[in-house]
Motif scaffolding. Structure first.
Motif, short mmCIF file in Angstrom:
data_model
loop_
_atom_site.label_atom_id
_atom_site.label_comp_id
_atom_site.label_asym_id
_atom_site.label_seq_id
_atom_site.Cartn_x
_atom_site.Cartn_y
_atom_site.Cartn_z
N LEU A 68 22.80 44.68 71.83
CA LEU A 68 24.03 45.07 72.49
C LEU A 68 25.10 45.36 71.45
CD1 LEU A 68 24.15 42.42 75.37
CD2 LEU A 68 23.39 44.80 75.50
N PRO A 69 25.65 46.57 71.45
CA PRO A 69 26.69 46.90 70.47
C PRO A 69 27.97 46.16 70.75
CG PRO A 69 26.46 48.66 72.08
CD PRO A 69 25.36 47.67 72.37
N ASP A 70 28.78 46.00 69.71
CA ASP A 70 30.08 45.36 69.89
C ASP A 70 30.93 46.17 70.87
OD1 ASP A 70 29.44 43.37 68.12
OD2 ASP A 70 30.30 44.40 66.39
N ASN A 71 31.60 45.47 71.74
CA ASN A 71 32.51 46.11 72.68
C ASN A 71 33.93 45.94 72.15
OD1 ASN A 71 33.46 47.38 75.01
ND2 ASN A 71 33.65 45.45 76.10
N ILE A 72 34.59 47.06 71.85
CA ILE A 72 35.90 46.98 71.23
C ILE A 72 36.93 47.64 72.14
CG2 ILE A 72 34.97 46.92 68.90
CD1 ILE A 72 35.65 49.86 68.64
N GLY A 73 38.18 47.27 71.96
CA GLY A 73 39.27 47.85 72.72
C GLY A 73 40.47 48.10 71.82
N TYR A 74 41.27 49.09 72.19
CA TYR A 74 42.48 49.46 71.43
C TYR A 74 43.69 49.29 72.34
CZ TYR A 74 39.37 51.51 67.95
OH TYR A 74 38.39 51.70 67.00
#
Length: 241
Positions: A68-74
């Motif tokens: 599972l790839p990292d889930n990032i937010g801005y």
């Protein structure tokens, strides 16, 4: 003398098998229930749409954490920009398609967002203007949007180029650019379907490398239970008639 010995030996064998038949049956019963449930579910994958739904439970997904790839937010001027379920979201509002958010940059007039296979150009109020394939600009896989002197630029840490938002072309090279800081969000599963999990549970792969061997041993034990059950039934007086 020999005729009396055979019935006694048969009774001893039957008693031994009966005792271990119950113990082994209890031992594999839970696994057998799991195999039945997953097997029936896989037989109806189409009706249950197991291949189109993705569980989010941390318990179910623990064997797949490395996939599972990292889930990032801005955090932008109008809210949190992030991706979930194949969509680009501003807080809870849908903006565009996005399999996985990889970068974002914001100026007073525009917002540029990079996803795994598509980039989006939005207005400063987060209205979608244009979507394009990064290959259209010959961008490498590690390219990200950034800002330099109030203008949108794209590239990587050692090579940045200005983006002409009117023509969607790259113009001139800049030496210094500022990328946006991101925050790590709880992982969102968009690739491991219910079908994959059911298959791995059924085969034992869900339990790790030793899980396959456990299922193999359980299958062998169930075969022994079948043979021992048949033998015990046939060995009882009167059942062979």
């Amino acid at each position: 003398m020999q005729s009396n010995h055979r019935p006694q030996l048969r009774r001893k064998i039957r008693f031994f098998l009966h005792r271990w038949h119950r113990r082994l049956g209890l031992l594999v019963s839970l696994l057998l229930i799991l195999l039945v449930i997953t097997g029936v579910a896989l037989n109806h994958t189409g009706q249950l749409e197991l291949d189109n739904h993705y569980p989010q439970s941390r318990i179910l997904l623990w064997p797949y954490q490395s996939l599972l790839p990292d889930n990032i937010g801005y955090e932008g001027s109008h809210g949190l920009l992030h991706s979930a379920n194949g969509l680009l979201l501003l807080d809870e509002d849908m903006l565009a398609d996005c399999s996985r958010l990889t970068g974002a940059a914001e100026t007073t007039e525009y917002v540029l967002v990079s996803c795994a296979s598509v980039w989006h150009l939005l207005t400063g109020s987060y209205q979608l203007l244009e979507s394009f394939d990064p290959a259209f600009l010959s961008l490498p896989e590690d390219a990200q949007p950034a800002v330099s002197d109030g203008q949108l630029v794209v590239g990587s840490s050692d090579y940045w180029q200005k983006l002409n938002v009117d023509t969607l072309t790259l113009e001139g090279r800049v030496t210094v650019a500022q990328t946006s800081t991101y925050e790590v969000l709880p992982a969102v599963n968009q690739s491991i379907s219910w079908q994959r999990i059911m298959q791995d549970m059924h085969s034992g792969r869900w339990f790790g490398s030793w899980g396959v061997w456990v299922v193999d041993i359980a299958a062998f034990v169930m075969m022994l239970l079948a043979f021992s059950g048949i033998w015990m039934w046939l060995s009882r007086p009167g059942n062979r008639r």
